[in-house]
Motif scaffolding. Sequence first.
Motif, PDB file in Angstrom:
ATOM      1  N   GLY A 187       0.777  -1.223   0.000  1.00 42.07           N
ATOM      2  CA  GLY A 187       0.000   0.000   0.000  1.00 42.07           C
ATOM      3  C   GLY A 187       0.812   1.278   0.000  1.00 42.07           C
ATOM      4  O   GLY A 187       0.324   2.330  -0.382  1.00 42.07           O
ATOM      5  N   VAL A 188       2.060   1.205   0.451  1.00 47.92           N
ATOM      6  CA  VAL A 188       2.889   2.404   0.521  1.00 47.92           C
ATOM      7  C   VAL A 188       4.093   2.288  -0.412  1.00 47.92           C
ATOM      8  O   VAL A 188       4.219   3.014  -1.392  1.00 47.92           O
ATOM      9  N   ALA A 189       5.000   1.355  -0.092  1.00 48.07           N
ATOM     10  CA  ALA A 189       6.238   1.232  -0.868  1.00 48.07           C
ATOM     11  C   ALA A 189       5.959   0.939  -2.339  1.00 48.07           C
ATOM     12  O   ALA A 189       6.532   1.567  -3.235  1.00 48.07           O
ATOM     13  N   ALA A 190       5.069  -0.018  -2.615  1.00 48.59           N
ATOM     14  CA  ALA A 190       4.810  -0.412  -3.999  1.00 48.59           C
ATOM     15  C   ALA A 190       4.177   0.714  -4.806  1.00 48.59           C
ATOM     16  O   ALA A 190       4.568   0.972  -5.948  1.00 48.59           O
ATOM     17  N   ILE A 191       3.195   1.397  -4.210  1.00 43.02           N
ATOM     18  CA  ILE A 191       2.520   2.481  -4.934  1.00 43.02           C
ATOM     19  C   ILE A 191       3.468   3.649  -5.175  1.00 43.02           C
ATOM     20  O   ILE A 191       3.513   4.236  -6.263  1.00 43.02           O
ATOM     21  N   ALA A 192       4.245   4.019  -4.137  1.00 44.18           N
ATOM     22  CA  ALA A 192       5.186   5.127  -4.289  1.00 44.18           C
ATOM     23  C   ALA A 192       6.238   4.811  -5.342  1.00 44.18           C
ATOM     24  O   ALA A 192       6.550   5.640  -6.208  1.00 44.18           O
ATOM     25  N   TRP A 193       6.784   3.578  -5.281  1.00 45.12           N
ATOM     26  CA  TRP A 193       7.797   3.204  -6.270  1.00 45.12           C
ATOM     27  C   TRP A 193       7.193   3.086  -7.668  1.00 45.12           C
ATOM     28  O   TRP A 193       7.871   3.364  -8.666  1.00 45.12           O
TER      29      TRP A 193
ATOM     30  N   ALA B 278       0.699  -4.365  -5.018  1.00 46.06           N
ATOM     31  CA  ALA B 278      -0.161  -3.299  -4.504  1.00 46.06           C
ATOM     32  C   ALA B 278      -1.632  -3.684  -4.657  1.00 46.06           C
ATOM     33  O   ALA B 278      -2.436  -3.503  -3.735  1.00 46.06           O
ATOM     34  N   ALA B 279      -1.971  -4.215  -5.821  1.00 42.76           N
ATOM     35  CA  ALA B 279      -3.363  -4.605  -6.077  1.00 42.76           C
ATOM     36  C   ALA B 279      -3.807  -5.728  -5.139  1.00 42.76           C
ATOM     37  O   ALA B 279      -4.907  -5.696  -4.582  1.00 42.76           O
ATOM     38  N   TYR B 280      -2.938  -6.719  -4.954  1.00 45.52           N
ATOM     39  CA  TYR B 280      -3.295  -7.835  -4.074  1.00 45.52           C
ATOM     40  C   TYR B 280      -3.437  -7.381  -2.618  1.00 45.52           C
ATOM     41  O   TYR B 280      -4.302  -7.859  -1.884  1.00 45.52           O
ATOM     42  N   GLN B 281      -2.590  -6.454  -2.185  1.00 47.01           N
ATOM     43  CA  GLN B 281      -2.679  -5.996  -0.806  1.00 47.01           C
ATOM     44  C   GLN B 281      -3.940  -5.169  -0.562  1.00 47.01           C
ATOM     45  O   GLN B 281      -4.566  -5.276   0.484  1.00 47.01           O
ATOM     46  N   LEU B 282      -4.314  -4.334  -1.515  1.00 50.34           N
ATOM     47  CA  LEU B 282      -5.559  -3.580  -1.387  1.00 50.34           C
ATOM     48  C   LEU B 282      -6.746  -4.534  -1.340  1.00 50.34           C
ATOM     49  O   LEU B 282      -7.711  -4.318  -0.596  1.00 50.34           O
ATOM     50  N   SER B 283      -6.659  -5.606  -2.127  1.00 52.24           N
ATOM     51  CA  SER B 283      -7.720  -6.614  -2.129  1.00 52.24           C
ATOM     52  C   SER B 283      -7.781  -7.323  -0.776  1.00 52.24           C
ATOM     53  O   SER B 283      -8.864  -7.629  -0.265  1.00 52.24           O
ATOM     54  N   ALA B 284      -6.603  -7.562  -0.168  1.00 50.38           N
ATOM     55  CA  ALA B 284      -6.559  -8.244   1.127  1.00 50.38           C
ATOM     56  C   ALA B 284      -7.080  -7.354   2.255  1.00 50.38           C
ATOM     57  O   ALA B 284      -7.720  -7.835   3.187  1.00 50.38           O
ATOM     58  N   LEU B 285      -6.808  -6.053   2.160  1.00 53.27           N
ATOM     59  CA  LEU B 285      -7.260  -5.119   3.197  1.00 53.27           C
ATOM     60  C   LEU B 285      -8.766  -4.913   3.150  1.00 53.27           C
ATOM     61  O   LEU B 285      -9.411  -4.714   4.176  1.00 53.27           O
ATOM     62  N   PHE B 286      -9.325  -4.955   1.924  1.00 56.59           N
ATOM     63  CA  PHE B 286     -10.775  -4.758   1.752  1.00 56.59           C
ATOM     64  C   PHE B 286     -11.331  -5.881   0.868  1.00 56.59           C
ATOM     65  O   PHE B 286     -11.778  -5.637  -0.262  1.00 56.59           O
ATOM     66  N   PRO B 287     -11.318  -7.126   1.379  1.00 56.40           N
ATOM     67  CA  PRO B 287     -11.644  -8.296   0.552  1.00 56.40           C
ATOM     68  C   PRO B 287     -13.040  -8.319  -0.037  1.00 56.40           C
ATOM     69  O   PRO B 287     -13.263  -8.927  -1.083  1.00 56.40           O
ATOM     70  N   LYS B 288     -13.999  -7.675   0.609  1.00 60.52           N
ATOM     71  CA  LYS B 288     -15.370  -7.718   0.106  1.00 60.52           C
ATOM     72  C   LYS B 288     -15.696  -6.580  -0.852  1.00 60.52           C
ATOM     73  O   LYS B 288     -16.734  -6.589  -1.510  1.00 60.52           O
ATOM     74  N   LYS B 289     -14.808  -5.593  -0.935  1.00 64.53           N
ATOM     75  CA  LYS B 289     -15.075  -4.432  -1.775  1.00 64.53           C
ATOM     76  C   LYS B 289     -14.093  -4.282  -2.947  1.00 64.53           C
ATOM     77  O   LYS B 289     -14.422  -3.678  -3.963  1.00 64.53           O
ATOM     78  N   ILE B 290     -12.870  -4.804  -2.776  1.00 66.01           N
ATOM     79  CA  ILE B 290     -11.847  -4.601  -3.804  1.00 66.01           C
ATOM     80  C   ILE B 290     -11.294  -5.941  -4.274  1.00 66.01           C
ATOM     81  O   ILE B 290     -10.817  -6.739  -3.465  1.00 66.01           O
TER      82      ILE B 290
END
Length: 484
Positions: free
Chosen positions: A121-127, A343-355
């Motif tokens: 969510g941070v390092a991957a998106i920034a890089w 980044a995509a997989y982590q966002l999906s893991a943080l909000f599994p029912k919405k993303i």
Amino acid sequence: MSNKDISVTREQVDLIRERGYNEDLLPKTEDKRNMSAKNYFTLWMGSIHNIPNYTAVGGFLFLGLSPINIMIALIISGLAVSALMVLNGKAGSKYGIPFSMHLRSVYGDVGAKLPGFLRGGVAAIAWFGLQNYTASLALLILIGKLWPGFLVLGGDFNFFGISLPGLIAFTIFWAINLLIGLGGGAALNKFTAILNPLIYVVFIGMTIWAINVGGGIGNILNFTPTGNQVQNHSPILVYFMIINSVLAVWAGPGSSVSDFTQNAKSTKDQRIGQTASMLVGYAIFAFSSISILIGGSIHYGVQEWNVLNIVDKWDNLPAMLLAIIVLLMTTISTNATGNIVPAAYQLSALFPKKINYRKGVIIAAVISYIIMPWKLMENSDSIFAFLNMIGAVLGPVAGVMLAQYFFILKEEIDLNELYMDPIKDNKDNQYKGINKEAYIATIIALIVSMLGQFIPSLSIISSLSFIVGAGLSFIIYLGLKKLK
């Protein structure tokens, strides 16, 4: 099942699916796996030959080692990276789980959120944004060679510090990376299949050119850089500094490699493919990068460690355009595998029912644009200090992950408990909550590995931050578990 080392069944996946997990988080059964040793061999090859890596080699030349020793150190570094990838990827290839669930098996369902967010969510998106901007400068050179008038479009137009041509180049390259990210693993496989033959053609051709204009391989291997930047460290220390630097570059993919090994047809496939990829890739990169940078410097009479500047001086327009295009493609490959996918997989893991994965790609890409990476580059010291700190976290994380899987879990993960029912209490679940020992080991190792940035007498620790962080967290975690 035909592959005995794949420990996940369709029945298990069906049960997990009923608990509300989205498809991107489900374990991959054998029939869903599509990556062979050949796919893994080509996967990382395109990520090695990128602009930042060539710049790093230019810096290695000033550490006091001879060119031949730097080549050897780079090849050893490639083997070290392959070991990290293969070992940390075994949980993915055996159980078909993505990085987010692998992380849960280490830190707990609550504890996994912070290291997961820092990685994806941070390092991957920034890089992702920063690499898009860096590569867009190369795209700007390419378009400018074909259409010189493009470079003066918009006159004095300025959008928060970037000119209109620069903004257009960045947007184009950003959009290409977004499309590759949306395509997922299938698009990456096709992309790398096209890219790798071009890498061989272009970089071997550039190497031959550099050796020729540099006066032969003897001149290149005997070259000694000059200037105030030249340092004199112990040769053994420089070897470890180079290995550490290369490991740090791969800290992100090395931590989240399960996102790729979950698609392995077998553990043997990912082991052979990744080892061969890193060994061959870094052998070619070691020889070509040293030859191109030194040969170009000798030829043009200027110590030039930016490969783009060397290519920009070529008189042969078609050759120059092809080289820049391949460099752009390698950046796309690096950005996809190391940044947008995790980044995509982590966002999906943080909000599994919405993303889901695709929504995660779009959200990550949009955020990377909104943060305006060209503005971050205006103050390079602060942004790179921040990103280096995020990267330093991943060494300790990798150390704890390896210790947990191989020595605590003994390569056995209970998928039924890992994918816990969100409705039930699950209070006796071993993956519930926060693994306190993992957090303690990670934090202590992080603090120690960062000491060199604040205490000059311990600066050597900063030069070996990944090795120190991973090794220390590994030892501390196992010690804490034994004392428990």
